[in-house]
Write a protein that holds these residues in place. Sequence first.
Motif, mmCIF file in Angstrom:
data_model
loop_
_atom_site.group_PDB
_atom_site.id
_atom_site.type_symbol
_atom_site.label_atom_id
_atom_site.label_comp_id
_atom_site.label_asym_id
_atom_site.label_seq_id
_atom_site.Cartn_x
_atom_site.Cartn_y
_atom_site.Cartn_z
ATOM 1 N N UNK A 127 -5.840 9.960 8.292
ATOM 2 C CA UNK A 127 -4.980 11.143 8.099
ATOM 3 C C UNK A 127 -3.589 10.714 7.651
ATOM 4 N N UNK A 128 -3.073 9.621 8.262
ATOM 5 C CA UNK A 128 -1.755 9.111 7.865
ATOM 6 C C UNK A 128 -1.769 8.670 6.402
ATOM 7 N N UNK A 129 -2.875 8.028 6.008
ATOM 8 C CA UNK A 129 -2.953 7.560 4.620
ATOM 9 C C UNK A 129 -2.939 8.741 3.657
ATOM 10 N N UNK A 130 -3.626 9.795 4.047
ATOM 11 C CA UNK A 130 -3.651 11.002 3.216
ATOM 12 C C UNK A 130 -2.229 11.545 3.032
ATOM 13 N N UNK A 131 -1.481 11.586 4.134
ATOM 14 C CA UNK A 131 -0.097 12.083 4.069
ATOM 15 C C UNK A 131 0.750 11.164 3.184
ATOM 16 N N UNK A 132 0.574 9.854 3.377
ATOM 17 C CA UNK A 132 1.305 8.888 2.533
ATOM 18 C C UNK A 132 0.994 9.125 1.053
ATOM 19 N N UNK A 133 -0.308 9.313 0.756
ATOM 20 C CA UNK A 133 -0.719 9.495 -0.641
ATOM 21 C C UNK A 133 -0.020 10.699 -1.256
ATOM 22 N N UNK A 134 0.019 11.778 -0.489
ATOM 23 C CA UNK A 134 0.603 13.014 -1.023
ATOM 24 C C UNK A 134 2.117 12.867 -1.162
ATOM 25 N N UNK A 135 2.766 12.385 -0.091
ATOM 26 C CA UNK A 135 4.235 12.306 -0.080
ATOM 27 C C UNK A 135 4.777 11.331 -1.117
ATOM 28 N N UNK A 195 -13.579 3.198 -5.921
ATOM 29 C CA UNK A 195 -12.395 3.613 -6.670
ATOM 30 C C UNK A 195 -12.397 5.104 -6.992
ATOM 31 N N UNK A 196 -13.538 5.757 -6.815
ATOM 32 C CA UNK A 196 -13.549 7.208 -6.984
ATOM 33 C C UNK A 196 -12.883 7.886 -5.793
ATOM 34 N N UNK A 197 -12.614 7.108 -4.752
ATOM 35 C CA UNK A 197 -12.068 7.669 -3.525
ATOM 36 C C UNK A 197 -10.545 7.677 -3.563
ATOM 37 N N UNK A 198 -9.962 8.482 -2.701
ATOM 38 C CA UNK A 198 -8.509 8.469 -2.529
ATOM 39 C C UNK A 198 -8.100 7.354 -1.567
ATOM 40 N N UNK A 199 -8.907 7.208 -0.514
ATOM 41 C CA UNK A 199 -8.625 6.196 0.506
ATOM 42 C C UNK A 199 -9.859 5.311 0.637
#
Lengths: 134, 337
Positions: free
Chosen positions: B264-272, B155-159
Amino acid sequence: MTDRKIRVLVAKPGLDGHDRGAKVIARALRDAGMEVIYTGLRQTPEMIAEAALQEDVDVVGLSILSGAHMALVPRIMELLKQNDMADVLVLLGGIVPDDDMPRLDALGVGGVFGPGASTTDIVKLIREKVKLAP
Amino acid sequence: MTLAADVLDGKRRAVARALSVVENNLAGAEELLGDLYPHTGSAHLVGVTGAPGTGKSSLVNQMALTLRQQARTVGIIAVDPTSPFSGGAILGDRIRMRDLSGDDGVFIRSMATRGSLGGLARAAADAIKVLDAAGFDIILIETVGAGQGEVDIARHAHSVIVVEAPGLGDDVQAIKAGILEIADILVVNKSDDPRAPNTVKALRAMLDLGSQRSTRAMVNHHGRVMEAVQSASDSNQPAGWDVPIHTTTATDGTGIAELVNALARHRIYLIDSGELARRVRAQSASELDSLLRELLVGRLLESVDPAALAQVVEQVAARELLPFAAARMLVSELIRL
């Protein structure tokens, strides 16, 4: 809440593919409450020095059964020094002729253990020589 | 130069030292973290968890190799269990990561669970901060995956990547462990095993069950319905994240490129979607929460006379005092102080 543990890298440099001894040592050190980073077979001196640095270990234990210790150990000691890790305790296990002892000593190897060495002695030596920072 | 300055400079010896300082809570740990903290927050934190033997270490090794081909730097924190009997540990994750040796863009650090799960979560969170401040683009946190504590670290992680492998028990094991719920990406590793398609099917079925449940919850709960209506009317809001299932064979690299792309897609989803900010806020709140507990309990135990505390324990054991009442009594004494 300081819970400092002695960290030991157990590594097998060189080409001999036999790590039973290294595993016995790793297990014994674990049972003595130490954290043992085991890296597996056929490590180059560069790989060992790099792992020692990243893991910030207090002790590097080398297991060499091939007789190549006089080629491998000086290189590893040199690389550790380059990494600013000259104060790490380096121990050697394996088949080491008595004639090589003075040179290993001069290189800064902290202890050499041959066949039949007791794991209790190894643990004792480590505990004596490693002084953990507060 | 101070240790913190050397860490920010990415000096490897300093990073290694700093990791020891924070892991062991040595003298100067708080000051060091204080200097580093403002420089954290740019790394993508990725948790990799799953049952022992699913191939997490090999997978991390392959992912790091692929990320390096994309010229991104990788920090790795690999956690292995501490022996509950001796307090020692054998940390063997590096055995599977030898391909990463000799690359200055990779830094691998092994950590032991050291008994207390809360303690590990904190040590891991601090270790992540050190690697983040040192400038690594992606930090992979590989956990044991055998219990609640590992879920906490993930849970400390973003993904969060949850790794499964074929043949590790029946289909129900997946839901029993409760670990699927934290997955952003599911991986069925060892996909060369003939049973792999069945594992994928079982996971797919579990995911579908889960999404039906959450739809029902949304209908039943007024607040959620409002939220759903709002997001449907707002075209800038990206659709929710559908947890993908990826098949990989970590020993030969099959499927790894697709997995890294999914990350990488998940990272973009998280930000957007604003989900990243939400997760970071939730993580900060939970970190603060556990530190508050630690500090308050520490203060409490300092201020209470051990003999008086022992007496309260006796009363509770003798069924004269409800444990809750005892705790309330001790806390109210602290507040008066």
